[in-house]
Design a protein around this motif. Structure first.
Motif, PDB file in Angstrom:
ATOM      1  N   TYR A 120      -1.916  -0.288  -4.014  1.00  0.00           N
ATOM      2  CA  TYR A 120      -3.088  -0.587  -3.194  1.00  0.00           C
ATOM      3  C   TYR A 120      -3.593  -2.002  -3.417  1.00  0.00           C
ATOM      4  N   VAL A 121      -3.622  -2.443  -4.656  1.00  0.00           N
ATOM      5  CA  VAL A 121      -4.073  -3.814  -4.928  1.00  0.00           C
ATOM      6  C   VAL A 121      -3.111  -4.811  -4.283  1.00  0.00           C
ATOM      7  N   LYS A 122      -1.823  -4.526  -4.360  1.00  0.00           N
ATOM      8  CA  LYS A 122      -0.834  -5.407  -3.728  1.00  0.00           C
ATOM      9  C   LYS A 122      -0.997  -5.414  -2.213  1.00  0.00           C
ATOM     10  N   ASP A 123      -1.187  -4.234  -1.619  1.00  0.00           N
ATOM     11  CA  ASP A 123      -1.290  -4.141  -0.162  1.00  0.00           C
ATOM     12  C   ASP A 123      -2.517  -4.850   0.387  1.00  0.00           C
ATOM     13  N   PHE A 124      -3.643  -4.727  -0.323  1.00  0.00           N
ATOM     14  CA  PHE A 124      -4.904  -5.234   0.214  1.00  0.00           C
ATOM     15  C   PHE A 124      -5.351  -6.573  -0.375  1.00  0.00           C
ATOM     16  N   PHE A 125      -4.970  -6.863  -1.621  1.00  0.00           N
ATOM     17  CA  PHE A 125      -5.607  -7.978  -2.325  1.00  0.00           C
ATOM     18  C   PHE A 125      -4.626  -8.964  -2.956  1.00  0.00           C
ATOM     19  N   SER A 126      -3.392  -8.996  -2.500  1.00  0.00           N
ATOM     20  CA  SER A 126      -2.371  -9.827  -3.151  1.00  0.00           C
ATOM     21  C   SER A 126      -2.650 -11.323  -3.026  1.00  0.00           C
TER      22      SER A 126
END
Length: 217
Positions: A120-126
């Motif tokens: 989720y962090v990669k998908d939204f906040f990378s």
């Protein structure tokens, strides 16, 4: 200016994921011919990790073996269904832009399984290079509200715990902040109410993500 950092909870703090958690859990409960639950009830099922979510969703006094089977199936369904309804809360991107621009170190600490937290962090906040520590639930690390993971993030930041704001939406997050001697920031937009946050030691209650930046300033 004193260096400060921020650790965020994920679900109910950075992202609104409740609908997808509820839908996936209900899919699995239906597969096992177990009672499903309305969305509102899931606000009180989450926060302790996937195993606690399933424990809360199952009928009382369910066998451990059933809980294991439902949990394993939930993880498969949740992984397959990522995720049409989940999205960052309004104002989160603006907050992260400011934190990045002003070089605040940022971490994410969730009781969500580690592989889902990373995804989720990669998908939204990378795009935010200052998010340097991302940790979900791991077998060899005690979950929140145990302070171990939060303290390890502080060490990675090379900051004292008292110079870190721990931001979350539940009693678990406020207890984590207190246990690790960080500043406890409760968000009013999350899954739980502000009463729970205050009762569990919130030093601050914020109404919008930008309020967090103002605290740091």
């Amino acid at each position: 200016m004193k260096k400060q950092g921020v650790i965020f909870d994920l679900d109910g703090t950075l992202i609104d994921s409740l609908m997808d958690i509820a839908l996936c859990t209900n899919i699995v409960l239906k597969e096992f011919d177990l009672p499903e639950h309305p969305l509102e009830e899931y606000k009180y099922f989450v926060g302790g990790g996937a195993d606690i979510l399933i424990k809360n969703a199952l009928p009382k006094n369910s066998e451990n073996e059933l809980a294991k089977k439902v949990l394993n199936r939930f993880k498969k369904v949740y992984d397959q269904e990522i995720h049409h309804n989940t999205k960052p809360y309004e104002g989160i991107y603006e907050l992260l832009e400011l934190l990045d621009k002003n070089k605040y170190q940022v971490g994410v600490l969730s009781n969500k399984p580690h592989e889902f937290t990373i995804k989720y962090v990669k998908d939204f906040f990378s795009k935010y290079s200052n998010i340097i520590e991302v940790h979900g639930s791991k077998e060899n690390v005690p979950k929140k509200p145990n302070p171990q993971a939060a303290v390890e993030i502080a060490e990675a930041f090379n900051l004292k715990c008292e110079d870190i704001f721990f931001v979350g939406d539940s009693d678990v997050d406020m207890k984590t902040a207190k246990n690790s001697k960080m500043k406890a920031v409760g968000v009013s937009w999350g899954f739980r109410g502000t009463d729970e946050l205050i009762e569990n030691g919130a030093d601050y209650i914020v109404k919008t993500p930008l309020d967090i930046y103002n605290l740091l300033k």
